[in-house]
Design an enzyme around this catalytic site. Structure first.
Site, PDB file in Angstrom:
ATOM      1  N   GLU A  82       0.845  -1.192   0.000  1.00 18.97           N
ATOM      2  CA  GLU A  82       0.000   0.000   0.000  1.00 18.97           C
ATOM      3  C   GLU A  82       0.886   1.250   0.000  1.00 18.97           C
ATOM      4  OE1 GLU A  82      -3.435   2.046   2.850  1.00 18.97           O
ATOM      5  OE2 GLU A  82      -2.074   0.538   3.665  1.00 18.97           O
ATOM      6  N   HIS A  83       1.834   1.308   0.936  1.00 21.25           N
ATOM      7  CA  HIS A  83       2.807   2.397   1.018  1.00 21.25           C
ATOM      8  C   HIS A  83       4.202   1.810   0.872  1.00 21.25           C
ATOM      9  CE1 HIS A  83      -0.536   3.399   3.884  1.00 21.25           C
ATOM     10  NE2 HIS A  83      -0.538   4.538   3.202  1.00 21.25           N
TER      11      HIS A  83
END
Length: 456
Positions: free
Chosen positions: A342-343
């Site tokens: 996601e990050h």
């Protein structure tokens, strides 16, 4: 407290990497069976079911499902000035970035007289979900509302769980900071409904006459916004009744770092995501044994001193988190591309060049001064991002999420006639002769008017 996966000396493909890398358990399919009766209850009993489910799951019955305008304005008036300034700056920067995502109508002349135009049409009505469990997320109001407004969505509604800790005018309504963010952005349709029942309320709509005057929540076409596993399961169950952005799972951060990285930066960033949830994933990928050891040492005192130490420790020691040791940068890139975080933070030498080699990530944070926390609030980027490896095929929330591309086809008689033979040939190849006849009939009258050669 973080487990170690040593991949040094091993040349592994994506299949093996995905099997070996840490990942949170997130069984949405099983949760669907839990939310199914909840969603059906909302469909059949509407507001009555929503009030009862609020009491059951949130421990409070809201005074009304729709938050009154006076409560929204009171929330903004009571908002801490520093928080208001931060939200206003977050909105300003988000608008700068998302304005650039606008799509333009494009017309292509395929042949003289034959044109195809692609128009971008906003979704008519959208339901935006803002979670309110372990933490308060006014930033999620910004991240959902700003791109929807820029896309031109005509009708926006926000739902967030009622908070039993609220008092005074806010008793039984969502957190005042969330309400203030809605008021700041001009969203006046806000509902004190959380969880799977909020998604169902948006999907089916409802009317509430319990307060003396009937309030109608019309069904939406699209639901966006993160939530827990039950929100994700409700999205899956109702997909088709509504469009959805994604089935968001626990938050995750992967950090690709080498020996140029500052261990304190890496440690702090791992903790920053771990404080979201005991299931949050924090993964360090590095070719530096020395860095891994320094980060482990820093984590010991950092975790002990952080506010949510128990939650952070549980997340960092869970199967979804860990340190992955690799031989070199190339091997590290293979790992993060397989993981599809996601990050993804890049704390490596020449991070901008390395970022060009990343294929799979919800958002990429380049260099030592671009932490995920910046993106969560005021970078201008959107923080609603794909989780659970979905970044290999999905994008984060953007203006495009709220737009539909519509092709408009316009051909003249001559342009159709020129291609009629191709249409007929393909129709016959697919054994769909009526498709070809639908073209031929447009020229049948003219053909009948032309005398045969032997009649002249």
């Amino acid at each position: 407290m973080m487990s170690t996966i040593d991949l040094r000396g091993r040349a592994l493909g994506a299949r093996e990497l995905r099997r070996l890398l840490p990942r949170a358990e997130f069984d949405v399919a099983a949760a669907v069976e839990t939310v199914r009766p909840i969603c059906l209850d909302v469909q059949h009993r509407g507001a009555q079911a929503l009030y009862e489910l609020g009491e059951r799951f949130d421990g409070v019955r809201p005074p009304s499902l729709r938050v009154p305008a006076t409560v929204l304005s009171a929330a903004l008036a009571a908002l801490d000035p520093q928080v208001r300034a931060a939200l206003e700056e977050s909105v300003r920067r988000a608008r700068l970035v998302h304005e650039e995502q606008r799509r333009s109508t494009v017309t292509t002349t395929v042949v003289p007289g034959g044109e195809v135009t692609e128009r971008w049409v906003p979704v008519d009505r959208v339901g935006l979900y803002v979670p309110g469990g372990r933490a308060v997320y006014p930033s999620s109001v910004v991240m959902n509302v700003v791109p929807a407004q820029i896309a031109g969505v005509g009708s926006l509604a926000v739902a967030s769980p009622p908070q039993r800790e609220n008092s005074g005018v806010f008793a039984g309504y969502p957190h005042p900071t969330i309400l203030a963010a809605c008021e700041l952005l001009g969203v006046d349709e806000v509902y004190a409904v959380g969880g799977a029942q909020a998604v169902a309320a948006f999907a089916y709509g409802f009317d509430d006459a319990s307060t003396g005057s009937t309030v109608v929540c019309e069904p939406v076409s699209l639901v966006t916004g993160p939530g827990n596993i039950y929100v994700a399961a409700a999205k899956r169950f109702l997909k088709g009744v509504i469009g959805i952005d994604a089935e968001a799972g626990p938050t995750e951060i992967a950090i690709l770092a080498d020996d140029t990285a500052d261990p304190a930066h890496v440690s702090a960033d791992l903790v920053s995501q771990a404080e979201h949830d005991p299931q949050a994933a924090s993964v360090l990928v590095t070719s530096s044994q020395a860095l891994a050891e320094a980060v482990a040492t820093d984590l010991e005192h950092r975790v002990a001193s952080t506010k949510h130490a128990d939650r952070v420790r549980q997340a960092l020691s869970g199967r979804q988190s860990g340190v992955v040791l690799v031989d070199d940068l190339d091997a590290g890139l293979a790992v993060v591309n397989a993981y599809a975080a996601e990050h993804l933070e890049l704390q490596v030498a020449d991070a901008p060049a390395v970022s060009d080699r990343v294929r799979n990530a919800g958002a990429i944070f380049v260099g030592p001064h671009s932490p995920v926390s910046l993106g969560d609030y005021v970078a201008g980027s959107n923080h609603v991002l794909p989780t659970g490896g979905c970044a290999c095929h999905s994008s984060g929330l953007s203006v495009q999420t709220f737009l539909r591309g519509v092709h408009v086809v316009s051909y003249t008689r001559q342009a159709l006639e020129e291609v009629a033979g191709h249409v007929v040939a393909l129709a016959q190849a697919e054994d769909l002769p009526a498709h070809g006849e639908a073209v031929q009939v447009r020229f049948a009258h003219e053909a009948a008017q032309v005398p045969a050669v032997d009649e002249v």
